[in-house]
Design a protein around this motif. Sequence first.
Motif, short mmCIF file in Angstrom:
data_model
loop_
_atom_site.label_atom_id
_atom_site.label_comp_id
_atom_site.label_asym_id
_atom_site.label_seq_id
_atom_site.Cartn_x
_atom_site.Cartn_y
_atom_site.Cartn_z
N MET A 1 35.26 97.40 17.37
CA MET A 1 35.83 96.14 16.91
C MET A 1 36.79 96.35 15.74
SD MET A 1 32.61 93.52 17.37
CE MET A 1 33.59 92.04 17.09
N ASN A 2 37.40 97.54 15.74
CA ASN A 2 38.51 97.84 14.82
C ASN A 2 38.15 97.97 13.35
OD1 ASN A 2 40.33 97.96 16.94
ND2 ASN A 2 40.70 95.74 16.84
N CYS A 3 36.90 98.14 13.01
CA CYS A 3 36.57 98.39 11.60
C CYS A 3 37.19 99.73 11.17
CB CYS A 3 35.07 98.48 11.40
SG CYS A 3 34.24 96.90 11.40
N CYS B 1 37.83 102.10 14.26
CA CYS B 1 36.78 102.18 15.27
C CYS B 1 37.22 101.43 16.53
CB CYS B 1 35.50 101.57 14.72
SG CYS B 1 34.13 101.65 15.88
N CYS C 1 30.16 104.58 12.12
CA CYS C 1 30.90 103.39 11.69
C CYS C 1 29.96 102.47 10.90
CB CYS C 1 31.47 102.67 12.91
SG CYS C 1 32.39 101.19 12.50
N CYS D 1 30.17 99.33 10.55
CA CYS D 1 30.03 97.97 11.10
C CYS D 1 28.85 97.83 12.06
CB CYS D 1 31.32 97.53 11.75
SG CYS D 1 32.63 97.22 10.54
N HIS D 2 28.80 98.69 13.09
CA HIS D 2 27.73 98.56 14.09
C HIS D 2 27.19 99.92 14.51
CE1 HIS D 2 30.83 95.35 14.61
NE2 HIS D 2 29.79 94.59 14.40
N SER D 3 27.45 100.92 13.68
CA SER D 3 26.80 102.24 13.82
C SER D 3 27.26 103.09 15.01
CB SER D 3 25.27 102.10 13.87
OG SER D 3 24.81 101.49 12.68
S1 FES Z 1 33.45 98.24 14.78
FE1 FES Z 1 32.65 100.24 14.66
S2 FES Z 1 30.74 100.12 15.60
FE2 FES Z 1 31.53 98.10 15.76
#
Ligand code: FES
Length: 101
Positions: free
Chosen positions: A47-49, A44, A63, A65-67
């Motif tokens: 933030m690289n998730c 992503c 994603c 992590c934060h959608s």
């Molecule tokens: S890392 Fe994917 S939305 Fe934040």
Amino acid sequence: MTSWTVAASENDVKEGKMKPVEVGGSRILLIRIDGEIFAIENRCPHMNCPLQGGILLDHSIKCSCHSWTFDLRTGAYVASDKIKVNVYETQVMDGSISVLV
Ligand code: FES
């Protein structure tokens, strides 16, 4: 220069499922939707998730992590197409999925 590289067996990616692979040094997520195989960068840009833990919704992935949500066909972030993940062409031949990387 790009070339077709075998990424997985066709049977490894079931309908509505995803499979992370590494092809030519690129981390890629293979996804099958309505029988079609999509290949997107497995990272992503927020933030690289890794996207592999994300939720599939029609032709998009959210994603975990934060959608942030991305279109599997274009790689575009749905809230702004200025932000994208890489997408790759795929082909299925002789039981194998190949990706153009
Ligand atoms: S890392 Fe994917 S939305 Fe934040």
